[in-house]
Scaffold this active site. Structure first.
Site, PDB file in Angstrom:
ATOM      1  N   CYS A   1       0.836  -1.211   0.000  1.00 20.00           N
ATOM      2  CA  CYS A   1       0.000   0.000   0.000  1.00 20.00           C
ATOM      3  C   CYS A   1       0.874   1.266   0.000  1.00 20.00           C
ATOM      4  O   CYS A   1       1.529   1.558   1.001  1.00 20.00           O
ATOM      5  CB  CYS A   1      -0.903  -0.029   1.231  1.00 20.00           C
ATOM      6  SG  CYS A   1      -1.674   1.537   1.647  1.00 20.00           S
TER       7      CYS A   1
ATOM      8  N   CYS B   1       0.426   3.671   2.894  1.00 21.60           N
ATOM      9  CA  CYS B   1       0.950   3.083   4.136  1.00 21.60           C
ATOM     10  C   CYS B   1       2.465   3.293   4.221  1.00 21.60           C
ATOM     11  O   CYS B   1       2.998   3.639   5.272  1.00 21.60           O
ATOM     12  CB  CYS B   1       0.636   1.586   4.199  1.00 21.60           C
ATOM     13  SG  CYS B   1      -1.112   1.174   4.154  1.00 21.60           S
TER      14      CYS B   1
END
Length: 339
Positions: free
Chosen positions: A237, A240
């Site tokens: 991600c 993230c």
């Protein structure tokens, strides 16, 4: 170009004689060819983003690469649709009167096919480097100018003006959207309320089981008396990867005051621990079962939870905000002070 062999042979003209290539694509090209080409670019760039990561096992490279490629594919389809539409709208206004008659539908179809293949220089992003990013963007602009020139039968200078206006419109619109996203309180409030996890604020935190790497599993209720930061994330991600170091930077300032930071991933915990260590991210690599993700209503990542000393959910962050570090700092200090 009917057979796959003929189509692959025809691709060489994209770099050797782009004018000839785009002239053929504009008049005889297929949407499916464009979609396949965009999918190939997404796979190439997606796997390029993870192949150089030493913290990922072969299985994780395959899984993370596929996920990144899927996100890129969807994003590139949206970009090509908007780009093709604007190119047709503006380009039709700049066509000379003596040009062969062309309906807007035909112009749109041609521009959509052209833009798919104009993205070819994005393949350079398989290799990492800021210089290559710049070259890729310049390459996309050059090919799109040549392509639109052929698709709409206009000269290079008008085609360049068309693409400058199109790029300006897209970038400007995106900038306004981002600005609205970050600064409009009403919009932010609606967005915040739309995530189920926001309903947890002010309530006792779900007593999930947290399993740290190499440590003893612990229930969240056993951490009362400490301020707990939980970040649900994944190595694949991009937000993230960007946000986790920021959360770590803030949490580590209060580590000696009883703040603990658990990074709960959705993949291999050992690989995630290695990822955190190599990037010097001060977080406890942990895992939780499916009930843990469900209990905190994780629908989008990163999801960052701040839990006060009494075990009450103080804040829930979905994604990243413009003032992420400032907001976390304020929430942690308030939790430590018992406010």
């Amino acid at each position: 170009m009917n057979s796959i062999k003929d189509k692959l042979a025809g691709m060489r003209w994209l770099l050797v004689k782009p004018g000839k290539f785009f002239d053929d694509v504009a008049r005889n090209g297929s949407y499916w060819d464009g979609l396949v080409f965009v999918a190939f670019l997404a796979l190439l760039v997606g796997f390029g983003a993870v192949l150089g990561d030493p913290t990922l096992s072969p299985d994780m490279v395959l899984a993370d690469g596929a996920k990144v490629a899927l996100v890129l594919f969807v994003g590139m389809l949206v970009i090509t649709a908007v780009w093709g539409l604007f190119s047709a709208l503006i380009g039709m206004k700049m066509r000379p009167r003596i040009a062969v008659a062309l309906t807007f539908k035909e112009a749109l179809q041609r521009c959509l096919r052209i833009v798919c293949f104009a993205l070819a220089p994005i393949a350079l992003l398989f290799f990492h480097g800021q210089l290559l990013v710049g070259l890729a963007l310049v390459g996309v602009l050059v090919l799109s100018v040549i392509g639109v020139s052929k698709a709409l039968s206009i000269k290079i200078i008008p085609a360049l003006i068309v693409q400058a206006l199109v790029c300006g419109s897209i970038v400007g619109g995106a900038a306004l959207a981002v600005d609205s996203f970050f600064k409009d309180p009403e919009f932010q409030a609606r967005r915040s309320r739309s995530y189920p996890a926001k309903k947890l604020i002010g309530k006792p935190a779900p007593d999930i089981l947290i399993s740290p790497t190499g440590g003893t599993p612990i229930h969240l209720s056993e951490l009362k008396g400490k301020v707990v930061i939980i970040d649900f994330w994944a190595t694949w991600c991009p937000p993230c990867r960007f946000g986790l170091p920021m959360v770590s930077e803030v949490a580590s300032k209060y580590k000696d005051k009883g703040v603990v930071f658990y990074a709960i991933g959705d993949g291999s915990i050992n690989q995630e621990k290695l990822y955190l260590e190599q990037r010097k991210i001060d977080a406890i690599a942990s895992s939780s079962n499916a009930e843990g993700f469900e209990a905190f209503m994780v629908q989008a990542i990163p999801e960052t939870i701040v839990i006060d000393k009494e075990g009450i959910v103080k804040a829930v962050h979905i994604g990243l905000s413009q003032n992420e570090k400032e907001e976390l700092t304020s929430e942690i200090e308030a939790s430590l002070a018992g406010k």
